[in-house]
Scaffold this motif. Structure first.
Motif, PDB file in Angstrom:
ATOM      1  N   THR A  98       0.783  -1.238  -0.056  1.00 57.09           N
ATOM      2  CA  THR A  98       0.036  -0.035  -0.076  1.00 57.09           C
ATOM      3  C   THR A  98       0.867   1.378  -0.202  1.00 57.09           C
ATOM      4  OG1 THR A  98      -1.596  -1.335   1.201  1.00 57.09           O
ATOM      5  CG2 THR A  98      -1.846   1.161   1.083  1.00 57.09           C
ATOM      6  N   HIS A 136       2.310   1.944  -3.155  1.00 59.96           N
ATOM      7  CA  HIS A 136       1.600   2.372  -4.416  1.00 59.96           C
ATOM      8  C   HIS A 136       1.387   3.859  -4.136  1.00 59.96           C
ATOM      9  CE1 HIS A 136       0.684  -0.998  -7.248  1.00 59.96           C
ATOM     10  NE2 HIS A 136       0.987  -1.872  -5.918  1.00 59.96           N
ATOM     11  N   GLU A 137       1.104   4.121  -2.925  1.00 62.29           N
ATOM     12  CA  GLU A 137       0.954   5.341  -2.586  1.00 62.29           C
ATOM     13  C   GLU A 137       1.976   6.399  -2.970  1.00 62.29           C
ATOM     14  OE1 GLU A 137      -2.203   4.616   0.989  1.00 62.29           O
ATOM     15  OE2 GLU A 137      -0.332   5.560   1.677  1.00 62.29           O
ATOM     16  N   SER A 149       4.465   5.710  -5.227  1.00 58.48           N
ATOM     17  CA  SER A 149       4.361   5.795  -6.727  1.00 58.48           C
ATOM     18  C   SER A 149       3.582   6.507  -7.352  1.00 58.48           C
ATOM     19  CB  SER A 149       4.003   4.377  -6.956  1.00 58.48           C
ATOM     20  OG  SER A 149       3.757   4.337  -8.482  1.00 58.48           O
ATOM     21  N   GLU A 206       4.275   9.758  -9.416  1.00 67.79           N
ATOM     22  CA  GLU A 206       3.635   9.919 -10.873  1.00 67.79           C
ATOM     23  C   GLU A 206       3.358  11.621 -11.073  1.00 67.79           C
ATOM     24  OE1 GLU A 206       0.945   7.233 -12.156  1.00 67.79           O
ATOM     25  OE2 GLU A 206       1.922   5.390 -11.789  1.00 67.79           O
ATOM     26  N   ARG A 207       2.782  11.965  -9.879  1.00 70.83           N
ATOM     27  CA  ARG A 207       2.216  13.227 -10.078  1.00 70.83           C
ATOM     28  C   ARG A 207       3.429  14.274 -10.244  1.00 70.83           C
ATOM     29  NH1 ARG A 207      -2.820  13.105  -5.976  1.00 70.83           N
ATOM     30  NH2 ARG A 207      -2.866  15.381  -6.082  1.00 70.83           N
ATOM     31  N   VAL A 217       6.318  -7.609 -13.807  1.00 69.82           N
ATOM     32  CA  VAL A 217       7.798  -7.296 -13.314  1.00 69.82           C
ATOM     33  C   VAL A 217       7.621  -6.774 -11.693  1.00 69.82           C
ATOM     34  CG1 VAL A 217       8.117  -5.095 -14.086  1.00 69.82           C
ATOM     35  CG2 VAL A 217      10.054  -6.449 -13.831  1.00 69.82           C
ATOM     36  N   VAL A 257      12.887   0.091 -14.576  1.00 74.22           N
ATOM     37  CA  VAL A 257      12.166   1.250 -15.259  1.00 74.22           C
ATOM     38  C   VAL A 257      11.001   0.808 -16.182  1.00 74.22           C
ATOM     39  CG1 VAL A 257      12.361   3.029 -16.842  1.00 74.22           C
ATOM     40  CG2 VAL A 257      14.417   2.369 -15.556  1.00 74.22           C
ATOM     41  N   LEU A 258       9.789   1.078 -15.861  1.00 70.60           N
ATOM     42  CA  LEU A 258       8.365   1.030 -16.295  1.00 70.60           C
ATOM     43  C   LEU A 258       8.152   1.921 -17.558  1.00 70.60           C
ATOM     44  CD1 LEU A 258       6.195   0.302 -13.280  1.00 70.60           C
ATOM     45  CD2 LEU A 258       7.654  -1.268 -14.310  1.00 70.60           C
ATOM     46  N   PHE A 259       7.923   1.603 -18.566  1.00 69.36           N
ATOM     47  CA  PHE A 259       7.572   2.631 -19.591  1.00 69.36           C
ATOM     48  C   PHE A 259       6.295   2.554 -20.396  1.00 69.36           C
ATOM     49  CE2 PHE A 259       9.131  -0.040 -23.089  1.00 69.36           C
ATOM     50  CZ  PHE A 259       9.845  -1.101 -22.136  1.00 69.36           C
ATOM     51  N   VAL A 309      -5.678   4.757 -20.297  1.00 66.15           N
ATOM     52  CA  VAL A 309      -4.973   5.914 -19.968  1.00 66.15           C
ATOM     53  C   VAL A 309      -4.324   5.390 -18.760  1.00 66.15           C
ATOM     54  CG1 VAL A 309      -5.502   7.922 -18.091  1.00 66.15           C
ATOM     55  CG2 VAL A 309      -7.395   7.301 -20.078  1.00 66.15           C
ATOM     56  N   GLN A 327       9.074   5.620 -15.691  1.00 65.82           N
ATOM     57  CA  GLN A 327       9.048   5.438 -14.141  1.00 65.82           C
ATOM     58  C   GLN A 327       9.894   4.402 -13.437  1.00 65.82           C
ATOM     59  OE1 GLN A 327       4.487   4.868 -14.073  1.00 65.82           O
ATOM     60  NE2 GLN A 327       5.231   5.057 -12.104  1.00 65.82           N
ATOM     61  N   TRP A 384      10.590   1.641 -10.886  1.00 64.69           N
ATOM     62  CA  TRP A 384       9.859   1.113  -9.819  1.00 64.69           C
ATOM     63  C   TRP A 384      10.462   0.359  -8.619  1.00 64.69           C
ATOM     64  CZ3 TRP A 384       5.155   0.963  -8.041  1.00 64.69           C
ATOM     65  CH2 TRP A 384       4.724  -0.046  -7.347  1.00 64.69           C
ATOM     66  N   ARG A 387      -9.491   6.885  -1.001  1.00 63.83           N
ATOM     67  CA  ARG A 387      -9.093   7.093  -2.311  1.00 63.83           C
ATOM     68  C   ARG A 387      -9.666   5.874  -3.105  1.00 63.83           C
ATOM     69  NH1 ARG A 387      -5.667   3.068  -2.349  1.00 63.83           N
ATOM     70  NH2 ARG A 387      -4.655   2.502  -0.372  1.00 63.83           N
ATOM     71  N   ARG A 436      -9.720  15.273 -15.096  1.00 63.61           N
ATOM     72  CA  ARG A 436      -9.779  14.715 -16.262  1.00 63.61           C
ATOM     73  C   ARG A 436     -11.002  14.928 -17.142  1.00 63.61           C
ATOM     74  NH1 ARG A 436      -6.365  11.822 -19.636  1.00 63.61           N
ATOM     75  NH2 ARG A 436      -7.621  10.222 -21.470  1.00 63.61           N
ATOM     76  N   ASP A 465     -11.758   5.030 -20.301  1.00 66.13           N
ATOM     77  CA  ASP A 465     -11.129   5.990 -20.144  1.00 66.13           C
ATOM     78  C   ASP A 465     -11.514   6.461 -18.768  1.00 66.13           C
ATOM     79  OD1 ASP A 465      -9.604   8.437 -21.344  1.00 66.13           O
ATOM     80  OD2 ASP A 465     -10.800   9.373 -20.118  1.00 66.13           O
ATOM     81  N   THR A 469     -10.025   3.319 -16.368  1.00 63.88           N
ATOM     82  CA  THR A 469      -8.437   3.257 -16.120  1.00 63.88           C
ATOM     83  C   THR A 469      -7.880   4.433 -15.276  1.00 63.88           C
ATOM     84  OG1 THR A 469      -8.372   4.030 -18.432  1.00 63.88           O
ATOM     85  CG2 THR A 469      -8.480   1.645 -18.367  1.00 63.88           C
ATOM     86  N   TRP A 470      -8.353   5.515 -15.611  1.00 64.81           N
ATOM     87  CA  TRP A 470      -7.978   6.503 -14.886  1.00 64.81           C
ATOM     88  C   TRP A 470      -8.187   6.611 -13.447  1.00 64.81           C
ATOM     89  CZ3 TRP A 470      -9.928  11.479 -12.629  1.00 64.81           C
ATOM     90  CH2 TRP A 470      -8.830  12.437 -12.545  1.00 64.81           C
ATOM     91  N   LYS A 502       0.739  -1.695 -16.570  1.00 68.88           N
ATOM     92  CA  LYS A 502       2.094  -1.070 -16.916  1.00 68.88           C
ATOM     93  C   LYS A 502       3.455  -1.861 -16.378  1.00 68.88           C
ATOM     94  CE  LYS A 502       2.188   1.699 -12.622  1.00 68.88           C
ATOM     95  NZ  LYS A 502       2.191   3.028 -12.120  1.00 68.88           N
ATOM     96  N   PHE A 503       2.911  -2.807 -15.355  1.00 65.77           N
ATOM     97  CA  PHE A 503       4.140  -3.644 -14.878  1.00 65.77           C
ATOM     98  C   PHE A 503       4.155  -4.961 -15.843  1.00 65.77           C
ATOM     99  CE2 PHE A 503       2.168  -1.576 -11.322  1.00 65.77           C
ATOM    100  CZ  PHE A 503       3.565  -1.196 -10.692  1.00 65.77           C
ATOM    101  N   VAL A 504       3.112  -5.232 -16.542  1.00 57.60           N
ATOM    102  CA  VAL A 504       3.177  -6.684 -17.304  1.00 57.60           C
ATOM    103  C   VAL A 504       4.208  -6.665 -18.702  1.00 57.60           C
ATOM    104  CG1 VAL A 504       1.811  -8.618 -18.360  1.00 57.60           C
ATOM    105  CG2 VAL A 504       1.070  -7.040 -16.506  1.00 57.60           C
ATOM    106  N   TYR A 505       5.247  -7.435 -18.903  1.00 54.50           N
ATOM    107  CA  TYR A 505       6.070  -7.308 -19.762  1.00 54.50           C
ATOM    108  C   TYR A 505       6.207  -9.103 -20.228  1.00 54.50           C
ATOM    109  CZ  TYR A 505       7.096  -2.724 -18.632  1.00 54.50           C
ATOM    110  OH  TYR A 505       7.024  -1.071 -18.381  1.00 54.50           O
TER     111      TYR A 505
END
Lengths: 316, 387
Positions: free
Chosen positions: A86, A89-90, A92, A96-97, A184, A219-221, A231, A237, A239, B253, B353, B372, B375-376, B383-386
Motif C-alpha cells: 500500500t 503504491h501511494e 508511486s 507519478e504526479r 515485473v 524502469v516501467l515505460f 489511460v 518511471q 519502480w 481513495r 480529467r 477512459d 482506467t484513470w 504497466k507492470f506486465v512485460y
C-alpha cells in the motif's frame, strides 16, 4: 581457484518466438534449470509449454505459490506485506504526479522562446530534476523495505525461512537460472522475499520482464496512452531495484509496441534521464549477452542520445 | 485535385429526374447501401413511404430539431443530408404526419442499428470514423466476474434498497478491493454493457480488480437532485454495509461514485455533503445546470433543486474529492455547463480529467467513455506486465 563467471543472456519476449530453450541449452547443456516464472502470477503452475521448451530440465521455484502459502500461514507477515504494498503504491502515485509536472515543465522549456544556450541550460537542469525524482523514489522504496526488515517480521517467520531454504537448495543444484517475464513488480518483490540471487558462476537466461529484473533498477515505460490505449502515466518511471546481474542497462522489452520511437525528443529525454546506463531494446527475437564488464555485443539495438535507435558496433 | 463526388442521393435524384424508373432506382439505391448513408463528412437520412411530413428528431445541439426531410419528386423517398463530423454518433427517431395524424418516436425502418435506453430504443447514425469499441463486446478469453443481488434496509430512504454487486473474476476474500458505486446501476448494466466492460478491462489488466455496486434509484428525480437522505444512504449506510459484507480497501481513495445525467448530480452532491469520504467521482454528462443571473435555467421544475445546488456550489466551491473524471457529449445541451464546471473544480485543487465526445445524452456515449474513466480512476497493473 576463482570460478569462471557465469554467462548472462537477456532475451526479448518469448510469447511467439521461443528461443529461451535453445539459449539455455547453449549456456548449460546439462543439469537442472532453476526457473522463476512468478511474474505469471496465478498462471505460475501453468508451465507445461515452458518445461517442454527446456527439455523437461526445469526445476520450478514456484515463488508465487510459496508466497501464497507464506501469507496464509503467517498473518503478521501478510499484514506487513499489505502495508508495504500500500505504501509503495501511494508513494508511486505521488511520484507519478511529480513526474507529470516535471515532464510538462521540460516540454514547456523546450518550446520556450529564449537564447538557445539559455534554453539548453534550462532543459539540462529539467532533465536533472527528473533524475532527482527517480532517485528520491528509489530511496523512499528502499526505506520502506528497510522498515519491513527492521520490524523483524521476516526474520521471525518460520514458514518463510523454510521456503527460503528450499529455494536456496534448488538454486544451488542448478547451473543456470531462467527468469521469465510477466508482472515485473511482483517478480522483483518475490525474488527479494525468497532471496533469489544467482551465484557469480551461475548462468542466467532472462527474458522480457525477467530481463528487467536483472538490471539495477526496473524502469516501467509506456508512451502509448490515449484514445486507443488505456489511460495512465505516459512516460517512464522507475519502480524498484533489480538483481544487478546486468548492471549499467535499462532494459526495454516490447519497445516498438510501448515506446514512441518516432519521437526523437521523447527518446532523447529517456536516454539523457538514464544517462548512467545504456537503454537496450528487447523486441521479439532479441538476444543480448552481457559481458562481465557490462559490454554489449555487436548488433544490440540501443537508444542514442540523439533520440534514435542505434546498433552497437555500427557507425552512427 | 479531384472534384468531390456528388452525394449518392443527388445522383439518384438526377437519374430519376432524367427519366429512370423511380421505383426500381430507389429499390436499387437502398439495396446497395446502409442507412443513413454516410459519405465522407456527410450523412443522408432517408425514409420511404407515403406521408405529408417526415422529420428526424435527434436532440443534437446546433442542428435544427426537427430536421425536415424533402420528398424526392416522382418517388416515395424522403431525404435530408447533413454534415456530420468524423467520429460522431447520433441517436435519432422519426416523426411523421399523415392525414393530420402525427406519429412520434419511430425507429428508422431501414436501419437495423439500434441503441436501447430506459425510455425505449433509438436508431443510430455513426459517422465516418466511429467504431464501437472492442472492449464493449464480450471477449471469450475474459474470465467473467459475478453479479450478486443484495438488499439492505435504509433508514435514510425509509425503504428496502436492492442492488447488484459485481465481484471481479478471481475474487478472493484474502484480498482488498476498491469500490465503485454506480447510480442508475441497473441501467448501466442493461444499456451500457457495464458487466462486459468490467470483465474485459479487468482481464486486460487495464483496470484494477474492483467491486462495483450497481444501485437503482427510487424516485429518481427527487433522490438524485441533491437529496440529503440519498447522500446519507450512500455515505453512511451503503458504504459501511458493503465494507461489512466484502473485503474492501477502507480508505477514501478506494471509494468512487459514478453517475450520468441526474446520477452525476447525485454523485457530486453526495460528495459535497460528505467531503473527504470519497476519493474520486466519475461524472458523465452530469446535469450541472446553473444560472449566473436570474432564475431562468430552462430545465423545468425538476431542475430547480439541481440549479439551487449547483449555484450554491459555484458560489462557494470546495475540494470534496481528490479527483474527478468528467465527460460530456458535444451534441448535448449540457456541454456548456460541463465545460464551465471543469475550471470550477480545478480552481479548488481537484484533479480533473475532462473529455468530450461527438455524441449525445445517451447510454452508448456513457458506455464508450467507461474505459477512459475506469482506467484513470482505478488503473490496472498493465504497466507492470512485460510478457
Amino acid at each position: 581457484m576463482t570460478p569462471t563467471p557465469g554467462r548472462t543472456v537477456l532475451l526479448g519476449p518469448q510469447r511467439f518466438l521461443l528461443t529461451a530453450g535453445t539459449v539455455v541449452q547453449q549456456v548449460a547443456p546439462d543439469g537442472p534449470v532453476a526457473v522463476v516464472n512468478a511474474g505469471w502470477q496465478e498462471r505460475e503452475a501453468d508451465d507445461g509449454e515452458l518445461q517442454e521448451v527446456l527439455g523437461g530440465r526445469g526445476s520450478m521455484l514456484r515463488l508465487f505459490a510459496r508466497a501464497a502459502e507464506v501469507v496464509e500461514a503467517d498473518p503478521a507477515l501478510a499484514e506487513a506485506v499489505v502495508v508495504l504494498r500500500t505504501a509503495q503504491h501511494e508513494l508511486s502515485a505521488l511520484y507519478e504526479r511529480r513526474l507529470a509536472h516535471a515532464l510538462d515543465a521540460l516540454d514547456d522549456l523546450r518550446r520556450a522562446a529564449a537564447r538557445p544556450d539559455v534554453r539548453s541550460s534550462g532543459v539540462a537542469d529539467a532533465v536533472r530534476a527528473l533524475r532527482d525524482l527517480d532517485t528520491w523514489f528509489l530511496d523512499a522504496v528502499g526505506q520502506l523495505y528497510g522498515e519491513l526488515v527492521a520490524s523483524g517480521v521476516l526474520e521471525r517467520s518460520d514458514v518463510l525461512r523454510r521456503h527460503q531454504e528450499e529455494v536456496e537448495r534448488l538454486l544451488a543444484d542448478a547451473p543456470v537460472l531462467a527468469v521469465a517475464g510477466g508482472h515485473v513488480g511482483e517478480l522483483v518483490r518475490l525474488l527479494r522475499l525468497f532471496r533469489v540471487r544467482p551465484r557469480p558462476e551461475q548462468h542466467v537466461v532472462a527474458w522480457s520482464g525477467g530481463a528487467m529484473a536483472m538490471t539495477e533498477r526496473v524502469v516501467l515505460f509506456q508512451d502509448r496512452v490515449g484514445d486507443q490505449d488505456p489511460v495512465g502515466f505516459a512516460g517512464a518511471q522507475v519502480w524498484d531495484r533489480g538483481l544487478r546481474r546486468a548492471p549499467g542497462l535499462v532494459v526495454l522489452p516490447h519497445a516498438r509496441r510501448r515506446l514512441r520511437l518516432d519521437d526523437p525528443e521523447r527518446v532523447a529525454t529517456l536516454v539523457r534521464r538514464f544517462a548512467d546506463a545504456t537503454c537496450v531494446l528487447l523486441d521479439d527475437g532479441a538476444r543480448v549477452e552481457v559481458a562481465g564488464d557490462g559490454a554489449l555485443p555487436p548488433g544490440t539495438r540501443v537508444l542514442t542520445p540523439e533520440g534514435a535507435v542505434g546498433v552497437v558496433g555500427e557507425a552512427a | 485535385m479531384s472534384r468531390p463526388r456528388k452525394l449518392a442521393v443527388n445522383r439518384l435524384r438526377e437519374r430519376v429526374a432524367a427519366g429512370a424508373d423511380p421505383v426500381a432506382s430507389v429499390d436499387r439505391f437502398l439495396a446497395r447501401r446502409t442507412v443513413p448513408v454516410v459519405e465522407g463528412r456527410f450523412a443522408t437520412f432517408v425514409w420511404r413511404g407515403e406521408a405529408d411530413e417526415v422529420m428526424v428528431r435527434h436532440r443534437v445541439v446546433g442542428l435544427p430539431d426537427p430536421l425536415r426531410l424533402k420528398r424526392m419528386p416522382r418517388t416515395d423517398l424522403w431525404w435530408v443530408s447533413i454534415e456530420l463530423p468524423e467520429g460522431s454518433r447520433v441517436e435519432y427517431q422519426y416523426e411523421t404526419v399523415r392525414g393530420g395524424h402525427r406519429e412520434e418516436y419511430l425507429q428508422d425502418p431501414l436501419n437495423p442499428r439500434v441503441a436501447h435506453g430506459p425510455f425505449g430504443a433509438s436508431s443510430v447514425c455513426a459517422a465516418t470514423g466511429y467504431v464501437v469499441p472492442d472492449w464493449t463486446r464480450p471477449d471469450p478469453e475474459a474470465r467473467p466476474g459475478e453479479v450478486v443481488g443484495m438488499r439492505l434496509r435504509s433508514r435514510a430512504l425509509r425503504r428496502e434498497q436492492e442492488l447488484a454487486v459485481y465481484l471481479p473474476a478471481r475474487f478472493r476474500r484474502t484480498r482488498r478491493y476498491p469500490l465503485l458505486v454506480v447510480h442508475d446501476g441497473y441501467d448501466y448494466l442493461d444499456y451500457a454493457a457495464a458487466r462486459t466492460v468490467l470483465d474485459n478491462l479487468v482481464h486486460r489488466d487495464e483496470v484494477e480488480s474492483l467491486v462495483v455496486a450497481f444501485v437503482p434509484p427510487g424516485d429518481r428525480l427527487v433522490e438524485y437532485a441533491n437529496h440529503a437522505p440519498h447522500a446519507r444512504f450512500v455515505a453512511r449506510e451503503l458504504v459501511p454495509f458493503l465494507g461489512e459484507q466484502l473485503p474492501l480497501v477502507d480508505a477514501p481513495r478506494a471509494r468512487t461514485l459514478l453517475g450520468s445525467s441526474f446520477g452525476g448530480i447525485a454523485s457530486l452532491s453526495t460528495a459535497v455533503r460528505y467531503p473527504g469520504e470519497f476519493g474520486a467521482l466519475v461524472l458523465q454528462s452530469a446535469s450541472m445546470v446553473f444560472t449566473d443571473i436570474g432564475d431562468d435555467h430552462g430545465g423545468g421544475p425538476a431542475f430547480d433543486p439541481v440549479v439551487r445546488f449547483v449555484n450554491a456550489y459555484r458560489a462557494r466551491p470546495r475540494r470534496v474529492v481528490e479527483r474527478i473524471h468528467q465527460t460530456c457529449g458535444v451534441y448535448e445541451p449540457l456541454i456548456t455547463p460541463n465545460r464551465s464546471m471543469v475550471q470550477t473544480f480545478r480552481d479548488v485543487g481537484t484533479q480533473v480529467r475532462y473529455a468530450e465526445a461527438r455524441d449525445g445524452h445517451n447510454w452508448e456515449n456513457w458506455r464508450d467513455r467507461l474505459r477512459d474513466a475506469l482506467t484513470w480512476v482505478y488503473p490496472g497493473e498493465q504497466k507492470f506486465v512485460y510478457e
